[in-house]
Design an enzyme around this catalytic site. Structure first.
Site, PDB file in Angstrom:
ATOM      1  N   SER A 227     -18.610  40.560 126.587  1.00  0.00           N
ATOM      2  CA  SER A 227     -17.348  39.936 126.217  1.00  0.00           C
ATOM      3  C   SER A 227     -17.349  38.473 126.651  1.00  0.00           C
ATOM      4  O   SER A 227     -18.253  37.729 126.294  1.00  0.00           O
ATOM      5  CB  SER A 227     -16.189  40.740 126.817  1.00  0.00           C
ATOM      6  OG  SER A 227     -14.965  40.354 126.260  1.00  0.00           O
ATOM      7  N   ASP A 453     -15.783  45.808 116.413  1.00  0.00           N
ATOM      8  CA  ASP A 453     -15.254  45.278 117.670  1.00  0.00           C
ATOM      9  C   ASP A 453     -13.907  44.592 117.442  1.00  0.00           C
ATOM     10  O   ASP A 453     -13.809  43.661 116.648  1.00  0.00           O
ATOM     11  CB  ASP A 453     -16.250  44.286 118.267  1.00  0.00           C
ATOM     12  CG  ASP A 453     -16.010  44.010 119.737  1.00  0.00           C
ATOM     13  OD1 ASP A 453     -14.842  43.797 120.114  1.00  0.00           O
ATOM     14  OD2 ASP A 453     -16.994  43.996 120.501  1.00  0.00           O
ATOM     15  N   HIS A 483     -15.197  47.911 121.786  1.00  0.00           N
ATOM     16  CA  HIS A 483     -15.593  46.598 122.299  1.00  0.00           C
ATOM     17  C   HIS A 483     -16.951  46.700 122.981  1.00  0.00           C
ATOM     18  O   HIS A 483     -17.120  47.416 123.956  1.00  0.00           O
ATOM     19  CB  HIS A 483     -14.533  46.113 123.280  1.00  0.00           C
ATOM     20  CG  HIS A 483     -14.745  44.731 123.784  1.00  0.00           C
ATOM     21  ND1 HIS A 483     -15.276  43.715 123.016  1.00  0.00           N
ATOM     22  CD2 HIS A 483     -14.476  44.172 124.999  1.00  0.00           C
ATOM     23  CE1 HIS A 483     -15.331  42.605 123.726  1.00  0.00           C
ATOM     24  NE2 HIS A 483     -14.854  42.863 124.929  1.00  0.00           N
TER      25      HIS A 483
END
Length: 514
Positions: A227, A453, A483
């Protein structure tokens, strides 16, 4: 304000063209401050602090290996390497394999910005057991996070009220109240953490990682960024391309977007994930309890959110589930397909007048534990984002953009658009429109994008590959949901990532895992 585009728990960012160029003239080698020769005092890890989320001390790994913690000193201001220092909290699990097979340390950043690596790495430690055969697994609380001089803004009782506010105003009075609440929150950050907030930009954390590399005794930085951690890794590669070892970027931030563009991309990403959830629920053999068709599922959610605006329902006593809390709870549930069953259960309960599950999901987004204590993930998130992101948006500008955001996502458009006000009246100017991640001369970096995602939409992976430069980024696609990709457990993704980190085998660019 709670906003998944700000938790790059979700992931958007912009770091520091301006700061990069400003610091380029300064020494990037902290030898002047004698910090590269510091010896880390590794000890058994204590229980996480309140700012890290609380809870028990990390349990030993399978086989009995203990997690160890230490504090590394780094310059508070990298422009003044001989000045004040800041303590960076570290955690490690030593390699389980033979010493002659050990590659070095593998440093993890799990995103946020604002997430505590000291608490997150042990929570996922078993997932990385194979990697531990050749690496010491290492993570850290970035500056401003958790035990690394964590940014402090409001107290727990004030945060309960703050996260209950109407974050999607409908008129001038509600807009004025929202702006006032954000200003008060940001003023509290400056009042309580004024010394650290000028020094929490992504470039600062990247320089901390290079010091970490040296203190740990590694010639190259081996890295696993997830991320926002992909943005941090990209900024590191830009600043220190010759020091990049084997690196993985998973759940990839688009480094070409400013904060508005990133918020709009996330609106599309979360809407796609909600669409996929609705299709999945209604395609099962048994009846979907929240609607008969995908369109009906989304229509019922929209009605629930509209009703909650004027009439909240009981949540986690004594708090009520508001429209804002329900929206953030639904967003949180879309981070993993494993959470979809909780979304279904939470919606069923909410339709019956019980908002507890959706509120617990919202609490998870905001870093609130069952005892009512908040970690500093949201405070740190705002501090890093506002240090990185140059744009400052006005209510009038947000209002002008609402049609575009609503077209991107009927469910999340308003929520993410108004989230652009997070840096209103922030005490520190933002560094740049977007980060510079160009890294000519770097070793290959494996960039893994997930087509489903919500928080870091798939298109960001290709943009990262292009921005890193020719011969650096190697794209791998996972056709999945949620994610990130590695922690999905997909054998193809794991095989490619493990093959590169453990054996140096770079997968063919354009590889697709299903």
């Amino acid at each position: 304000m709670p906003n998944p585009s700000r938790p790059r728990v979700a992931a958007l960012a912009a770091a520091a063209l301006v700061m990069t160029s400003a610091l380029a003239a300064c020494s990037s080698d902290p030898k002047d401050a004698d910090l590269t020769s510091q010896a880390l005092n590794w000890k058994d890890c204590p229980a996480p602090s309140e700012s890290e989320g609380g809870g028990p001390a990390p349990s030993p790994l399978p086989g009995g290996a203990a997690w160890q913690c230490a504090t590394m000193k780094a310059p508070l201001d990298w422009g003044k390497p001989k000045g004040d220092t800041i303590g960076i909290a570290l955690i490690r699990a030593k390699s389980s394999g033979a010493e002659d097979k050990r590659i070095g340390s593998l440093i993890f950043n799990f995103g946020g910005p604002g997430g505590s690596g000291v608490t997150t790495l042990p929570a996922f430690g078993n997932d990385y057991a194979k990697l531990r055969t050749r690496y010491d697994l290492v993570s850290f609380d970035p500056r401003g996070v958790g035990r690394s001089d964590g940014v402090k803004c409001k107290n727990d009782q004030q945060l309960d009220k703050y996260f209950q506010q109407d974050a999607m105003p409908d008129d001038a009075a509600e807009t004025k109240e929202l702006v006032g609440n954000i200003t008060q929150f940001n003023d509290a950050c400056e009042r309580n953490s004024g010394k650290v907030i000028p020094h929490v930009a992504t470039t600062d954390a990247a320089r901390d990682m290079d010091l970490m590399r040296q203190v740990l005794g590694d010639d190259k930085l081996h890295y696993f960024g997830i991320s926002y951690g992909t943005e941090l890794g990209g900024v590191y590669a830009h600043l220190f391309p010759k020091k990049v070892g084997r690196a993985i970027f998973d759940g990839v931030v688009d480094p070409t977007e400013n904060s508005e563009e990133g918020s709009l991309s996330q609106a599309k990403g979360f809407q796609l994930a909600l669409d996929n959830y609705a299709k999945d629920c209604t395609s099962k053999v048994e009846d979907c309890p929240v609607g008969d068709t995908p369109e009906q599922v989304k229509a019922k959610i929209a009605k629930l959110l509209k009703d909650l605006e004027s009439k909240p329902i009981p949540g986690v006593f004594p708090r009520e589930l508001t429209q804002t809390a329900a929206t953030s709870g639904i967003a949180q549930s879309l981070y993993s397909k494993d959470f979809w069953e909780y979304l279904t259960e939470g919606l069923v309960q909410a339709y019956e007048g019980d908002g507890k599950i959706l509120m617990l999901l919202s609490d998870s987004m905001n870093g609130r534990n069952e005892n009512g204590q908040y970690s500093n993930i949201q405070a740190a998130n705002v501090a890093v984002n506002c240090a990185d992101d140059k744009p400052r948006y006005t209510p009038a500008y947000v209002e002008s953009k609402l049609p575009e955001f609503r077209a991107a996502s009927p469910q999340f458009g308003d929520y993410l658009a108004w989230g652009m006000l997070s840096c209103t009246d922030w005490a520190v100017p933002g560094a740049a429109e977007h980060p510079d991640v160009s890294a000519p001369g770097s070793a290959p970096i494996l960039v893994v994008g997930n087509t489903g995602d919500p928080a870091t939409p798939y298109e960001g992976a290709r943009k990262m590959v292009d921005a890193l430069g020719k011969g650096v980024g190697v794209e791998l696609t996972y056709e999945g949901q949620g994610h990130g990709s590695y922690d999905s457990g997909n054998k193809c993704v794991r095989g490619a990532v493990d093959g590169y980190l453990l054996n140096g085998t770079v997968p063919k660019a354009g590889t697709v895992c299903k």
